[in-house]
Design a protein around this motif. Structure first.
Motif, PDB file in Angstrom:
ATOM      1  N   SER A   1      17.618  -6.694 -14.958  1.00 23.66           N
ATOM      2  CA  SER A   1      16.828  -6.282 -16.106  1.00 23.66           C
ATOM      3  C   SER A   1      15.680  -5.376 -15.680  1.00 23.66           C
ATOM      4  N   HIS A   2      15.053  -5.706 -14.549  1.00 22.56           N
ATOM      5  CA  HIS A   2      13.948  -4.873 -14.075  1.00 22.56           C
ATOM      6  C   HIS A   2      14.431  -3.488 -13.690  1.00 22.56           C
ATOM      7  N   ALA A   3      15.585  -3.441 -12.997  1.00 25.09           N
ATOM      8  CA  ALA A   3      16.107  -2.132 -12.604  1.00 25.09           C
ATOM      9  C   ALA A   3      16.326  -1.267 -13.842  1.00 25.09           C
ATOM     10  N   LEU A   4      16.937  -1.877 -14.865  1.00 22.95           N
ATOM     11  CA  LEU A   4      17.235  -1.137 -16.088  1.00 22.95           C
ATOM     12  C   LEU A   4      15.960  -0.615 -16.753  1.00 22.95           C
ATOM     13  N   SER A   5      15.023  -1.543 -17.010  1.00 27.62           N
ATOM     14  CA  SER A   5      13.824  -1.133 -17.741  1.00 27.62           C
ATOM     15  C   SER A   5      12.950  -0.198 -16.927  1.00 27.62           C
ATOM     16  N   LYS A   6      12.833  -0.457 -15.632  1.00 30.28           N
ATOM     17  CA  LYS A   6      11.979   0.406 -14.818  1.00 30.28           C
ATOM     18  C   LYS A   6      12.536   1.819 -14.776  1.00 30.28           C
TER      19      LYS A   6
ATOM     20  N   ILE B   1       0.825  -1.223   0.000  1.00 28.44           N
ATOM     21  CA  ILE B   1       0.000   0.000   0.000  1.00 28.44           C
ATOM     22  C   ILE B   1       0.847   1.256   0.000  1.00 28.44           C
ATOM     23  N   TRP B   2       1.886   1.255   0.803  1.00 22.34           N
ATOM     24  CA  TRP B   2       2.651   2.494   0.912  1.00 22.34           C
ATOM     25  C   TRP B   2       3.323   2.851  -0.396  1.00 22.34           C
ATOM     26  N   MET B   3       3.606   1.814  -1.210  1.00 19.94           N
ATOM     27  CA  MET B   3       4.332   2.069  -2.437  1.00 19.94           C
ATOM     28  C   MET B   3       3.567   2.969  -3.374  1.00 19.94           C
ATOM     29  N   ALA B   4       2.263   2.682  -3.488  1.00 20.27           N
ATOM     30  CA  ALA B   4       1.479   3.462  -4.438  1.00 20.27           C
ATOM     31  C   ALA B   4       1.493   4.924  -4.034  1.00 20.27           C
ATOM     32  N   HIS B   5       1.291   5.183  -2.741  1.00 16.63           N
ATOM     33  CA  HIS B   5       1.295   6.587  -2.309  1.00 16.63           C
ATOM     34  C   HIS B   5       2.657   7.196  -2.504  1.00 16.63           C
ATOM     35  N   ALA B   6       3.672   6.523  -1.950  1.00 16.63           N
ATOM     36  CA  ALA B   6       5.002   7.142  -1.878  1.00 16.63           C
ATOM     37  C   ALA B   6       5.591   7.333  -3.254  1.00 16.63           C
ATOM     38  N   GLN B   7       5.467   6.304  -4.095  1.00 18.32           N
ATOM     39  CA  GLN B   7       6.209   6.398  -5.332  1.00 18.32           C
ATOM     40  C   GLN B   7       5.598   7.365  -6.310  1.00 18.32           C
ATOM     41  N   SER B   8       4.325   7.695  -6.140  1.00 20.13           N
ATOM     42  CA  SER B   8       3.785   8.655  -7.084  1.00 20.13           C
ATOM     43  C   SER B   8       4.018  10.076  -6.615  1.00 20.13           C
ATOM     44  N   GLU B   9       4.236  10.273  -5.304  1.00 25.54           N
ATOM     45  CA  GLU B   9       4.415  11.642  -4.828  1.00 25.54           C
ATOM     46  C   GLU B   9       5.859  12.069  -4.788  1.00 25.54           C
ATOM     47  N   ALA B  10       6.754  11.106  -4.760  1.00 25.33           N
ATOM     48  CA  ALA B  10       8.153  11.489  -4.642  1.00 25.33           C
ATOM     49  C   ALA B  10       8.630  12.138  -5.924  1.00 25.33           C
ATOM     50  N   PRO B  11       9.577  13.078  -5.819  1.00 28.84           N
ATOM     51  CA  PRO B  11      10.082  13.717  -7.034  1.00 28.84           C
ATOM     52  C   PRO B  11      10.926  12.775  -7.870  1.00 28.84           C
ATOM     53  N   ALA B  12      11.317  13.280  -8.994  1.00 25.62           N
ATOM     54  CA  ALA B  12      11.774  12.452 -10.120  1.00 25.62           C
ATOM     55  C   ALA B  12      12.719  11.315  -9.817  1.00 25.62           C
ATOM     56  N   PRO B  13      13.961  11.529  -9.449  1.00 26.59           N
ATOM     57  CA  PRO B  13      14.852  10.376  -9.421  1.00 26.59           C
ATOM     58  C   PRO B  13      14.579   9.468  -8.244  1.00 26.59           C
ATOM     59  N   VAL B  14      13.932  10.010  -7.214  1.00 25.75           N
ATOM     60  CA  VAL B  14      13.722   9.215  -6.002  1.00 25.75           C
ATOM     61  C   VAL B  14      12.823   8.029  -6.298  1.00 25.75           C
ATOM     62  N   THR B  15      11.782   8.278  -7.114  1.00 27.59           N
ATOM     63  CA  THR B  15      10.876   7.179  -7.430  1.00 27.59           C
ATOM     64  C   THR B  15      11.621   6.050  -8.091  1.00 27.59           C
ATOM     65  N   ALA B  16      12.403   6.405  -9.097  1.00 27.67           N
ATOM     66  CA  ALA B  16      13.132   5.369  -9.818  1.00 27.67           C
ATOM     67  C   ALA B  16      14.131   4.682  -8.903  1.00 27.67           C
TER      68      ALA B  16
END
Lengths: 667, 313, 216
Positions: free
Chosen positions: A349-354, A234-249
């Protein structure tokens, strides 16, 4: 201080210099200000990451190496000591590649935030985050690990809350903090139990850590909270969409992989009898796989979609790790090697593509100021590079040949097949085949999800006036995405050779290595390469030999059934695309469609039609909210004890004394 | 030297089969359906004439489309050619390469990926509608196909389709039962994948029945010819695979030599076509909400395959 | 798992029962029920031929007469009279129920491995597996369906499962007992048919789950 390699050897110098550069960056972030601040720090970030990458490559050329750093500096219970071997090095490699790609695409995106955050604190936290990541990977004992883990969590929380004016960012940061605390509690509990069992804080003294069931489960769940497996996604959806650019990745690509590294380091090394743990890991991996793809499909927000898709991929990696544990239990070393290699390959591979996907999503957000799929559309004409790279990166995530995701997923399938045809018990073999079915089901769900993302975002006509603003943002971001996309294609086709590079890592985790070159069948990937060449030649043939004459090509509008000028909002939306699947899973998603028709004669002459689809998150309503309510009730009850009256506190002290004295007399 | 001629001959005849068998199959199917409805129907070679006519026509392309739309027809055509060279859908296929079953299933997924994107590219509601239904059906049917082929793979401890479908082995009763179950599962799944009755009516262009037709609505001229031919080839490959499964199940009762086997494959393909014609002529198209119930039968067949293969050893 | 006639018949009866779960259309359910009971009757005949027991031939004959022909025809007549074609929304959706049914088949296989094989020529554990699976299928039918006629069919399948278990683990029960059971079954089904008529007349529907309205 002691090092195994000489102080002047190139890899050691490279790694030390990258750490020093980053520390300088962290310190400088307090003093430097100005217009070019983002470019300056991005350059420092890139320099550090590049040196780290060089160090990793050089380390891998030493066939077997390990590096120890033991300082006299005590964190109260254990010294600060670091250890570098092939396993850490691999994950450091993932970190360096991700940061390189991100840092060259960063600066313009941060100007989008402009006055809403404090650039100095942001950069300081970012450098601190990366440094703590590196030190967590390198930690040798539990105390070190915990300290740097906490620093990592805190810096991420501050980064999420950078855009602190927005309410959603604050909420996201708080939910992340709560989850992090739960994770730390579970991990600390596990470490304490291990300490009492093994009388030492060093990881290397914890032989067969995975066989003690209780702490192993605690540790798995603690690390799982950080990974975002079900039911902690659950926390991922909230956190990862609100964090600024490089932090999400970074969070998606790297922080999760640190948890995976910890699982490998602690639970898989030396664990020959962890069958129950294997079942638990397989179960949670499978559920995360399906849950993640299902919820990704329903998302309206592009970044939340990508973060749920990360849950799905972490589920795949966990399935591979569970398979590895089961293989160890059966003493099938070939299978264990294959499963571990698959997990590592998929992490990379996931790290790269994501990262590539997030750079694309950031680009879209920066030019159109929105992440909402129902306002996007038709960006393919204005942003062709982003479209093409997004396409190839999503091919990698869906695991379509010839991208790299297919290679790792193929290896996981092969591992499950081998388990199903091995001498394991009937239950294990049937579980293997059932997981094969579930994986293909989740793969098709992922295909639905990403075709929706690409189709609604880039194709068709624009659903609002954002297309006028669209345009390629930055040459370097296009370059970063292109590098990610082509790297995944190359990895996919050259998989048998890449797999050999994972041997040193496998040798650390498993007692016996195996030559995977024969298992990861060279013929298969030759077929992939040949097919690619064949497809390419047919395409060239069809176009160049003028068999499809372009002269008689006529451009006209899309067929509109004779209705005339249909607005762009009459197109397919994200919600309607996912409606068919949502309806099938209605009980899980709590999916309801509410229709309201107003008008004189509702059926024949409607005037206003209101249509609403509602999904409510089952976990939040069913699990989290009741738990929070119970905790609140309990806290209120306990708070009643604190009346503020001095006499009552004296009574408490007196009662405690009496109880303690009576216990003391009894013993 | 004679080996060289033999191989070349094999490749040439196989190439002829790839290009001429699918439209011929569709013509035969249409003729059977017409005969069932007491009509004379179009000639058997009508699809050839249609494809030729489409190839010579001009093309109209929507302004909202991008390179994906025009590229998809060509990409799907080439990928389907690769699949037809990999899958052992005829018993006399010359050996191409390592035909991994996972690779084949994901190549099908690749064609589906591009078809769906091309459908969404034009920005019409029909394309989106068809695309949405197509991915839903794909999600439901993928496990069925994967588990059927996977249980066959587990039976012979390999994932190479060429090895699984080879005839050079003795067939026991359990293997025959497994081939029958797998063949039924694959046949039912192929009806769903190819959007035939009772899932979708391929002859109408009404919104209620369109899944496949809605996705290819915007194509015209040579693009449409390529798309139609790709679809015919997909039909040939998937029904050929089911026919091979049934033939393997029959191998428990009779043994046939190689030439007889080739003939038997074609005859079995004809039998499958007649069954499809019967279903198309007599079945009623299912309501969209009932389609998962139909697919559940395919999934049940595949789960029974898994059960048989696990219980066997 | 060696496939001989015994195992094939047992497993096909189990599979037809499972296929019954996959559709709500009552006539198709009855068709699968006929196939299922026919397989059981053939199994009885095969055991009779193997062990030269003429009583079992009679039992097989009466099973075909009563359960394959008479009872389905009667139930079809009932359905025509009350004008019911297919089931209302069951509690567990048909696709899910069928998948659970196949899962139950796997579970029964695991259960049957715990028994010991009682006969030497054939593996009676396969018969036990089929019987347990048919039993579970009957229970699932009765639990998930809402219409009274489906409940009757579920009960019949359940009874078939018990009979199959007795048949494969012993050499069938004595003739008198089997005849008694069959006649009793016939009587029960006839009575249930009559009660279904009454329910339809009183309530205008035969949805058993709505009978809780009686509480108010």
């Amino acid at each position: 201080m002691s090092f195994n390699l000489e102080l002047t050897s190139p890899p050691l110098m490279a790694i030390l210099s990258s750490l020093i550069i980053w520390t300088i960056g962290a310190l400088l972030s307090f003093v430097i200000k100005g217009r070019l601040i983002h470019q300056f720090f991005a350059a420092i970030l890139f320099a550090g990451a590049f040196l780290l990458g060089i160090a990793v490559v050089l380390f891998f050329q030493h066939n077997s190496f390990s590096l120890d750093f033991l300082s006299g500096f005590y964190f109260a219970l254990a010294p600060l000591s670091l250890h570098l071997d092939a396993l850490n090095c691999f994950f450091l490699g993932i970190l360096s590649v991700t940061i390189c790609l991100l840092s060259i695409s960063l600066p313009k995106y941060l100007h989008y935030y402009k006055e809403r955050f404090n650039a100095g604190i942001y950069w300081h936290c970012l450098f601190a985050f990366i440094l703590s990541l590196v030190f967590t990977l390198l930690s040798v004992n539990a105390i070190c690990f915990l300290i740097f883990w906490e620093i990592m969590s805190l810096t991420v929380m501050m980064l999420i809350a950078s855009d602190h004016i927005r309410q959603r960012a604050k909420h996201a940061a708080l939910s992340y903090l709560a989850m992090t605390i739960i994770s730390s509690v579970l991990i600390t509990g596990a470490f304490l139990i291990y300490y009492f069992h093994y009388k030492s804080w060093n990881f290397s003294d914890w032989t067969s850590a995975g066989s003690l069931l209780m702490p192993a489960l605690l540790l798995f769940f603690g690390l799982g909270v950080k990974c975002g497996i079900w039911p902690f996604q659950i926390w991922m959806a909230h956190a990862q969409s609100e964090a600024p650019a490089p932090v999400t990745a970074l969070m998606s690509a790297v922080m999760k992989k640190v948890s995976i590294y910890a699982i490998i380091r602690l639970l898989i090394i030396n664990n020959d009898s962890g069958v129950v743990l294997a079942y638990v890991i397989l179960a949670f991996g499978t559920v995360s796989l399906v849950w993640g793809s299902l919820f990704a499909l329903l998302e309206r927000d592009l970044k939340r979609l990508l973060s749920f898709s990360t849950v799905e991929n972490i589920g795949l990696i966990l399935i591979a790790l569970g398979l590895c544990l089961m293989a160890r239990h059966l003493h099938c070393w070939d299978l264990a090697n294959l499963a571990l290699t698959a997990a590592l390959f998929h992490s990379f591979s996931h790290a790269l593509s994501k990262t590539g996907l997030f750079i694309g999503a950031n680009g879209i957000e920066a030019v159109t100021y929105t992440r909402d799929l129902s306002f996007l559309g038709g960006l393919a004409g204005k942003m062709p590079w982003t479209t093409a790279c997004f396409l190839i990166n999503s091919m990698a995530i869906i695991a379509l040949p010839p991208a790299s995701g297919f290679a790792s997923k193929w290896m996981i399938y092969q591992g499950l097949f081998q388990l199903a045809t091995s001498h394991a018990q009937v239950v294990d073999r049937s579980i293997a085949l059932i997981i094969v079915g579930i994986m293909s089901f989740a793969g098709a769900l992922a295909l639905a999800c990403y075709t929706k993302a690409i189709g609604i975002c880039f194709l068709g006509r624009s659903r609002s006036d954002v297309a006028g603003r669209a345009g390629e943002l930055l040459k370097t971001s296009m370059a970063a995405q292109f590098v990610a996309a082509s790297a995944s294609l190359i990895l996919g086709v050259c998989a048998p050779y890449i797999v050999r590079l994972f041997q040193p890592v496998c040798l650390i985790v498993l007692p016996k290595g195996a030559d995977l070159h024969s298992v990861v069948a060279l013929p298969l990937f030759t077929t992939v390469l040949l097919s690619l060449i064949f497809v390419g030649s047919v395409l060239v043939l069809l176009n160049k030999l003028s068999l499809r004459p372009r002269a008689r090509l006529k451009k006209y509008i899309t067929w509109d059934c004779g209705y005339g000028d249909l607005p762009a909002r009459a197109e397919e939306t994200g919600a309607s695309f996912s409606e068919s699947i949502a309806r099938i899973f209605a009980p899980i998603l709590q999916y309801r469609m509410i229709t309201e028709i107003q008008g004189k004669d509702r059926r024949h002459f409607p005037e206003v039609i209101k249509f609403e689809t509602v999904t409510s998150p089952l976990l939040e309503e069913g699990l989290y909210r009741p738990t929070l309510k119970i905790i609140q009730i309990l806290s209120r009850g306990i708070a009643a004890l604190q009346t503020g009256s001095i006499h009552l506190y004296l009574v408490y002290v007196f009662i405690t004394l009496v109880v303690l004295v009576s216990i003391g007399i009894r013993l | 030297m004679s080996e060289f001629f033999l191989t070349t001959g094999k490749w040439l005849s196989f190439g002829l089969f790839i290009f001429f068998l699918p439209p011929l199959m569709v013509g035969v199917l249409t003729k059977c359906k017409a005969r069932l409805q007491n009509r004379i129907g179009a000639p058997i070679f009508q699809p050839f004439y249609d494809l030729g006519k489409l190839w010579r026509k001009g093309e109209t392309v929507s302004q909202t489309t991008s390179w994906i739309f025009r590229g998809t027809a060509a990409i799907n055509f080439s990928v389907m050619l690769v699949i037809s060279m990999l899958l052992p859908w005829l018993s006399f296929k010359p050996y191409f390469a390592h035909a991994d079953l996972i690779l084949v299933i994901y190549l099908f997924a690749l064609t589906r990926f591009f078809s769906v994107l091309a459908a969404l590219d034009a920005g019409s509601a029909f394309g989106g509608f068809g695309a949405s239904r197509e991915v839903t059906l794909a999600m439901l049917v993928e496990p069925a196909i994967m588990l059927c082929l996977a249980s066959l793979g587990c039976l012979y401890s390999t994932t190479d389709l060429n090895t699984i479908f080879t005839y050079d082995r003795v067939c026991t009763a359990t293997q025959s039962a497994l081939w029958l179950l797998a063949g039924t599962g694959l046949f039912l799944s192929s009806l769903v994948e190819l959007s035939r009755m009772p899932i979708d009516d391929p002859t109408t262009h009404l919104e209620l029945t369109m899944i496949h037709e809605a996705m290819i609505l915007e194509n015209s001229g040579p693009n449409l010819a390529l798309t139609e031919f790709t679809h015919y080839l997909k039909m040939a490959v998937m029904w050929g695979l089911s026919a091979q499964c049934f033939l393997h199940a029959l191998c428990y009762f009779v043994t046939i030599n190689e030439f007889g086997r080739s003939l038997a494959s074609l005859i079995m393909l004809l039998v499958v076509l007649i069954i499809v014609a019967l279903i198309e002529g007599t079945a009623v198209k299912l309501q969209w909400k009932k389609v998962p119930e139909f697919i559940a039968f395919a999934i049940a067949m595949s789960l029974l395959c898994v059960f048989v293969v696990i219980a066997k050893s | 798992m060696h496939l001989d006639t015994f195992t094939v018949l047992a497993i096909s009866s189990a599979i037809s029962a499972i296929l019954m779960l996959g559709t709500n259309h009552l006539r198709i359910n009855l068709f699968f029920y006929c196939v299922h009971t026919l397989a059981i009757a053939l199994e009885t005949a095969w055991i009779a031929q193997r062990f030269h027991d003429t009583n079992l031939y009679w039992i097989a004959f009466f099973i075909i007469l009563l359960k394959v022909i008479a009872i389905p025809k009667y139930l079809q007549w009932v359905m025509t009279k009350i004008d019911v074609e297919s089931d209302v929304e069951p509690f567990i959706a048909a696709p899910l129920a069928m998948t659970i049914g196949v899962g139950m088949l796997g579970l029964s296989y695991l259960l049957s491995l715990q028994f010991s094989s009682l006969w030497t020529e054939v593996d009676s554990r396969m018969g036990a597996m089929a019987a347990i699976s048919v039993f579970f299928t009957g229970v699932l039918l009765m639990l998930s369906r809402k219409i009274a006629v489906s409940q009757i069919i579920g009960f019949l399948v359940l009874e078939n499962g018990i009979y199959l278990f007795a048949l494969t683990q012993t050499h069938g029960m004595p003739l008198i007992i089997e005849m008694g059971l069959l006649l009793e079954l016939l009587a029960i089904v006839m009575l249930s048919g009559l009660i279904v008529f009454r329910i339809k007349k009183s309530f205008e529907h035969i949805d058993v789950s709505r009978l809780t309205e009686l509480r108010e």
